[in-house]
Design an enzyme around this catalytic site. Structure first.
Site, mmCIF file in Angstrom:
data_model
loop_
_atom_site.group_PDB
_atom_site.id
_atom_site.type_symbol
_atom_site.label_atom_id
_atom_site.label_comp_id
_atom_site.label_asym_id
_atom_site.label_seq_id
_atom_site.Cartn_x
_atom_site.Cartn_y
_atom_site.Cartn_z
ATOM 1 N N ASP A 221 0.793 -1.216 -0.427
ATOM 2 C CA ASP A 221 -0.318 0.405 0.007
ATOM 3 C C ASP A 221 0.377 1.125 0.041
ATOM 4 O O ASP A 221 0.165 2.904 -0.118
ATOM 5 C CB ASP A 221 -1.191 -0.007 1.042
ATOM 6 N N SER A 245 -6.667 5.813 -0.371
ATOM 7 C CA SER A 245 -7.399 4.209 -1.018
ATOM 8 C C SER A 245 -9.240 4.025 -1.110
ATOM 9 O O SER A 245 -9.270 4.121 -0.061
ATOM 10 C CB SER A 245 -6.402 3.049 -0.794
ATOM 11 N N GLN A 295 -4.978 -0.975 -6.832
ATOM 12 C CA GLN A 295 -5.525 -0.546 -6.301
ATOM 13 C C GLN A 295 -5.922 1.002 -6.981
ATOM 14 O O GLN A 295 -6.037 1.080 -8.172
ATOM 15 C CB GLN A 295 -4.834 0.699 -4.860
#
Length: 326
Positions: A221, A245, A295
């Site tokens: 991430d 996100s 993502q």
């Protein structure tokens, strides 16, 4: 290449930053939900400069909660999660695990990460028994510099007198080394929709394959939205920028250790409607494709004259902040 010893601007960071990862992955069983029968766990959150819980942390902890309920021989092979609310780093997080299926070869779990009765992350993950089968992969890029030849985050930002720069330099559990020009404080004028970093924990991690896969989810991430920012010539410190996100998917293909160098190759096929999509491939140093990631993030960038002026002033300030004190 390392520029030598860089002195910390603060002295309250851990001696070994990877201890932060060890602590957050060590969940505490909290019994069973009386109404749903879900197994409950609680997890630790370290201090964070922005006051929000790092998304990779919540994902990794959710995976560790699910791992605790599955037979040890079954390895995580996929995860799909939605970030529903920002997490508060000052509040505890409870992880509720629902058993969706335990079949002959696969197990599936749903995990809700909860703060003050509200879900901040909803995640489904699947496990599989070891099995042989067809095997192919996309090749690892060639001509990539070795990680040892590249500066660490602390080499680049460790002298900056800013809390986020200090946290990134001294409190991140992973050593992140950019192959492409970093965009933390200055944009990349090449405006290409790609990004590439080497990463590994600072010290050795004990634990089985599933723990290393959860640790890899944590690190996945960090930089995944950077191809979008790089494509549009934007740095992380652009005044008025808002980045979050929205969802995160990950597939683990082959065994890998989070404490050995891994190459994270990233690209963005599209950005539109204040959202951008990034894809990532993670390779071991010997060229094995160990995981794939996707993502979507929300990215809002003010573009008026006021923010352009603020951006120029901030750039001058940050250049000064990075100079050593006399």
């Amino acid at each position: 290449m390392s520029t030598g010893k860089v002195h910390k601007g603060r002295n309250d960071f851990p001696e070994d930053p990877t201890d932060v990862l060890r602590s957050v992955l060590d969940l505490t069983p909290a019994g069973e939900d009386a109404a749903t029968g879900e197994l409950l766990f609680t997890g630790e959150t370290p201090p964070q400069a922005r006051g929000r819980v790092f998304g990779g942390q919540v994902m990794a902890q959710s995976l560790m909660a699910a791992i605790s309920t599955v037979d040890g021989e079954r390895a995580i092979h996929s995860m799909h999660g939605y970030f529903l609310r920002p997490g508060n780093a000052l509040l505890p997080i409870t992880f509720a695990v629902e058993t969706l299926r335990d079949g002959r070869s696969f197990s599936a779990r749903r995990v809700q990460a909860i703060q003050e009765g509200k879900t901040i992350l909803s995640l489904i993950t699947s496990f599989q028994d070891p099995v042989s089968g067809l095997d192919h992969q996309s090749p690892m890029p060639t001509g990539v510099p070795d990680p040892e030849s590249l500066p660490s985050t602390s080499d680049r930002l460790g002298r900056m007198r800013h809390p986020i720069a200090q946290e990134w330099s001294w409190a991140r559990p992973f050593d992140i080394r950019h192959v492409d020009p970093p965009i933390e404080i200055a944009p990349d004028r090449s405006e290409v929709a790609t990004n590439m970093v080497w990463m590994k924990t600072f010290s050795a991690m004990e634990g089985n394959a599933n723990l290393h896969r959860a640790a890899l989810a944590y690190a996945s991430d960090y930089t995944l939205l950077e191809p979008i920012l790089r494509r549009h010539g934007i740095s992380w410190v652009r005044p008025g920028i808002s980045v979050a996100s929205l969802d995160h998917a990950m597939w683990w293909h082959r065994p890998a250790r989070a404490d050995e160098w891994l190459l994270y190759v990233q690209s963005s096929p599209s950005a539109q409607g204040a959202r951008g999509l990034s894809n990532g491939r993670i390779y071991s140093r010997d060229g094995e494709l160990v995981a794939s990631v996707a993502q979507e993030g929300m990215i809002r960038v003010p573009g008026d004259l006021q923010y352009r002026v603020k951006n120029s002033v901030q750039s001058l300030f940050l250049k000064g902040a990075g100079r050593p004190r006399r």
